[in-house]
Design a protein around this motif. Structure first.
Motif, mmCIF file in Angstrom:
data_model
loop_
_atom_site.group_PDB
_atom_site.id
_atom_site.type_symbol
_atom_site.label_atom_id
_atom_site.label_comp_id
_atom_site.label_asym_id
_atom_site.label_seq_id
_atom_site.Cartn_x
_atom_site.Cartn_y
_atom_site.Cartn_z
ATOM 1 N N SER A 189 0.821 -1.220 0.000
ATOM 2 C CA SER A 189 0.000 0.000 0.000
ATOM 3 C C SER A 189 0.849 1.261 0.000
ATOM 4 N N LYS A 190 2.152 1.121 -0.199
ATOM 5 C CA LYS A 190 3.059 2.274 -0.050
ATOM 6 C C LYS A 190 2.739 3.445 -0.972
ATOM 7 N N TYR A 191 2.177 3.181 -2.162
ATOM 8 C CA TYR A 191 1.907 4.297 -3.079
ATOM 9 C C TYR A 191 0.497 4.850 -2.951
ATOM 10 N N THR A 192 -0.303 4.245 -2.110
ATOM 11 C CA THR A 192 -1.719 4.578 -2.197
ATOM 12 C C THR A 192 -2.264 5.220 -0.927
ATOM 13 N N MET A 212 6.253 -5.312 7.149
ATOM 14 C CA MET A 212 7.287 -4.332 6.835
ATOM 15 C C MET A 212 8.166 -4.958 5.765
ATOM 16 N N ILE A 213 8.226 -4.308 4.586
ATOM 17 C CA ILE A 213 8.937 -4.941 3.464
ATOM 18 C C ILE A 213 10.163 -4.149 3.010
ATOM 19 N N GLY A 214 10.432 -3.014 3.658
ATOM 20 C CA GLY A 214 11.543 -2.175 3.194
ATOM 21 C C GLY A 214 12.737 -2.225 4.121
ATOM 22 N N VAL A 237 12.244 -16.951 3.574
ATOM 23 C CA VAL A 237 13.070 -16.040 2.776
ATOM 24 C C VAL A 237 12.224 -15.106 1.912
ATOM 25 N N MET A 238 12.837 -14.004 1.530
ATOM 26 C CA MET A 238 12.190 -13.024 0.644
ATOM 27 C C MET A 238 13.202 -12.581 -0.401
ATOM 28 N N THR A 239 12.730 -12.349 -1.626
ATOM 29 C CA THR A 239 13.617 -11.734 -2.611
ATOM 30 C C THR A 239 12.837 -10.814 -3.539
ATOM 31 N N GLY A 263 7.798 -12.148 -5.890
ATOM 32 C CA GLY A 263 6.825 -11.778 -6.900
ATOM 33 C C GLY A 263 6.174 -10.448 -6.580
ATOM 34 N N MET A 264 6.237 -9.515 -7.556
ATOM 35 C CA MET A 264 5.620 -8.194 -7.442
ATOM 36 C C MET A 264 4.726 -8.001 -8.676
ATOM 37 N N SER A 265 4.226 -6.781 -8.881
ATOM 38 C CA SER A 265 3.268 -6.557 -9.973
ATOM 39 C C SER A 265 3.724 -7.133 -11.319
ATOM 40 N N ASN A 266 4.999 -6.937 -11.639
ATOM 41 C CA ASN A 266 5.481 -7.318 -12.971
ATOM 42 C C ASN A 266 5.811 -8.788 -13.139
ATOM 43 N N VAL A 272 3.097 -13.363 -2.414
ATOM 44 C CA VAL A 272 3.412 -12.322 -3.395
ATOM 45 C C VAL A 272 3.102 -10.958 -2.791
ATOM 46 N N ARG A 273 3.868 -9.955 -3.208
ATOM 47 C CA ARG A 273 3.714 -8.596 -2.679
ATOM 48 C C ARG A 273 3.361 -7.693 -3.849
ATOM 49 N N ILE A 274 2.115 -7.284 -3.906
ATOM 50 C CA ILE A 274 1.658 -6.568 -5.103
ATOM 51 C C ILE A 274 1.117 -5.184 -4.764
HETATM 52 C C1 PLP Z 1 7.228 -1.668 -3.690
HETATM 53 C C2 PLP Z 1 7.544 -3.068 -3.364
HETATM 54 C C3 PLP Z 1 6.715 -4.115 -3.815
HETATM 55 C C4 PLP Z 1 5.512 -3.898 -4.713
HETATM 56 O O1 PLP Z 1 5.921 -3.506 -5.991
HETATM 57 P P1 PLP Z 1 4.849 -3.293 -7.170
HETATM 58 O O2 PLP Z 1 5.698 -3.255 -8.387
HETATM 59 O O3 PLP Z 1 4.167 -2.014 -6.876
HETATM 60 O O4 PLP Z 1 3.919 -4.438 -7.162
HETATM 61 C C5 PLP Z 1 7.042 -5.403 -3.413
HETATM 62 N N1 PLP Z 1 8.107 -5.655 -2.631
HETATM 63 C C6 PLP Z 1 8.924 -4.690 -2.189
HETATM 64 C C7 PLP Z 1 10.085 -5.050 -1.331
HETATM 65 C C8 PLP Z 1 8.676 -3.365 -2.540
HETATM 66 O O5 PLP Z 1 9.494 -2.404 -2.099
#
Ligand code: PLP
Length: 230
Positions: A38-41, A81-83, A165-167, A203-206, A219-221
């Protein structure tokens, strides 16, 4: 931009369907969790997605996570927390009781985090971040040291509850290289299952369908959820 409930429902449905298709390709037994980034929204969109049944949300700054967790306090949201976590934000993060800290990226951070957790008599669920394509711009453990370091953290830092793990997939348009970065991470995850690892977050949006086909179960979208289609 604030989306209507219908717009968010349509985006969510489409993503859930794509997750479903990719999951079945990999295995009928694979269960994939969706974390909405939700970071951009705006907070309003988080609220609407909550009403639509979404429970897990991710932020990449502690400050923003705090603001949102407080604003939405009455909702039982599972915050991730993903950052990158700066050491001066560790205490704040612990106090927010996140469901999962996904970006544990160094031994130094593990040591500091464990110390602060100990002082507060708390534990924290964490994922070890892997720099799976060895990109200088990215944080995380190098693949060849990951298993050894995972065991070291488990052994020496008992307040850190390692869950897997996360990547972030390789930053390229070359599908082969992205696939390779996911496969590298999955192999590490597989080796750590006997150590209790149960989450492979990739896995992210792309690239989330590709990540799932490589075995991701989280997945983190972000962006795809908040797109407006005419
Ligand atoms: C921003 C971010 C995402 C989501 O990315 P989108 O391209 O917006 O889906 C997923 N994981 C991490 C670690 C991010 O910083």
């Amino acid at each position: 931009m604030i989306l209507t409930k219908q717009q968010l429902q349509d985006n969510l449905d489409k993503i859930i369907w794509e997750i479903e298709e990719a999951r079945i390709k990999r295995s009928e037994h694979l269960i994939v969790q969706l974390v909405v980034v939700s970071k951009y929204t705006e907070i309003e969109n988080i609220k609407t997605l909550y009403e639509l049944g979404q429970r897990a949300f991710g932020e990449n700054y502690v400050q923003q996570l705090e603001e949102r967790a407080k604003a939405l306090e009455e909702l039982p949201i599972a915050w991730h927390m993903i950052g990158r976590l700066q050491s001066n934000k560790i205490n704040k993060l612990i106090d927010l009781n996140p469901m999962l800290f996904q970006s544990l990226d160094s031994i130094k951070l593990a040591k500091e985090l464990d110390k602060r957790l100990d002082a507060k008599q708390k534990t924290l669920n964490c994922l070890m971040q892997i720099n799976s394509a060895k990109e200088p711009s990215k944080a995380g453990f190098m693949p060849e040291e990951a298993i050894e370091r995972y065991l070291e953290i488990k052994e020496q830092y008992p307040n850190i509850n390692l869950k897997g793990v996360m990547t972030i997939g390789a930053h390229t348009d070359d599908k082969k290289l992205i696939t390779k970065s996911f496969e590298t991470t999955y192999k590490i995850y597989e080796a750590l299952k006997k150590e209790g690892a149960s989450i492979c977050s990739m896995g992210m949006s792309n690239d989330f369908t590709l990540a799932i086909e490589c075995g991701s179960n989280m997945v983190r979208i972000g962006r795809r959820l908040f797109e407006v289609n005419e």
